[in-house]
Scaffold this active site. Sequence first.
Site, mmCIF file in Angstrom:
data_model
loop_
_atom_site.group_PDB
_atom_site.id
_atom_site.type_symbol
_atom_site.label_atom_id
_atom_site.label_comp_id
_atom_site.label_asym_id
_atom_site.label_seq_id
_atom_site.Cartn_x
_atom_site.Cartn_y
_atom_site.Cartn_z
ATOM 1 N N ASP A 75 -9.771 -9.734 -0.376
ATOM 2 C CA ASP A 75 -8.515 -9.015 -0.448
ATOM 3 C C ASP A 75 -7.397 -10.004 -0.131
ATOM 4 O OD1 ASP A 75 -6.606 -6.757 -0.285
ATOM 5 O OD2 ASP A 75 -6.691 -7.136 1.872
ATOM 6 N N ASP A 77 -3.545 -9.138 0.767
ATOM 7 C CA ASP A 77 -2.545 -8.779 1.779
ATOM 8 C C ASP A 77 -3.157 -8.614 3.161
ATOM 9 O OD1 ASP A 77 -0.884 -8.740 -0.378
ATOM 10 O OD2 ASP A 77 -0.630 -6.564 -0.451
#
Length: 322
Positions: A75, A77
């Site tokens: 991922d 963020d």
Amino acid sequence: MARPRYSGFPALTSWAARPKGWLAARRRTATERSVLAGEAAAEAARQAAHAPAREDEDAPAFPTPGDPRAAAFFDLDNTVMQGAAIFHLGRGLYKRKFFTKRELVRFAWQQAYFRLAGSEHSGHMADAKDSALSIVQGHRVADLMAIGEEIYDEYMAGRIWPGTRALAQAHLDAGQRVWLVTAAPVETAAIIARRLGLTGALGTVAESVGGVYTGRLVGEPLHGPAKAVAVRALAEAEGLDLARCAAYSDSANDIPLLSLVGHPYAINPDSQLRAHAKEMGWRLRDYRRGRKAVRIGVPAAAGAGAVVGGAAAAVAVHRRRR
């Protein structure tokens, strides 16, 4: 009339022309739009992959070298980068007068609603998505890519978590491929992946015709279940064994993704993911140096604001300058 293609990838195969059986039907709990978004992201990522760069960094015992069917999915963020990529992209676009103050105020209201409501109401997500896409409609893909390179240098490069970067490098050093998986626009995700020397990126895919954005997405933002669909599709196409793969995220929204792989990691986890990871026996790592990190930018639900989700923050920046 020009045939639609999906932005940022000149060689991307038309969906109408792709070979039958490339992504066979399977049982999924995701919506049909999640499936479409995930499969589009997987195909775009495969065709835009770059050879990984290597750096001299100490690697942990895991991953095991020499396994061609293993890979890692990160991922973006608050996992790889502090804050939200959409936030930083929005700052850069506003600075370059990519959209008006009136549009900025509208986005600020929509993002504030998401933050206060704390839920992903489909109607409001659709409004935010449509408004965001209206900003890029009619703009050239090449222009956004060039601006994205500048924005990375200005706002993103200094916000990469060194600890997570070392984890990604360990997979590269073991001969494995490493992919970003994010709701951010695939163009932005691809820039970040290339700058970090990763294999490629899966991100939200916007449609373009003749190199110009149409103002439509392929499916929906690559968020939640759509990420799991994208990773499964990429793994099948690339011959990966998900039981040998690793995934890393900070958010409970990515539990479907983390649950796919044999080596899930909670990185800088939110409270819900931390609790779930402990219950499941997943590994946890926190690079926030003993303090709770401020989640900069927009909440996960605002992934629907595919390109300019950082508008609310840009309003604050503008006010401070007055």
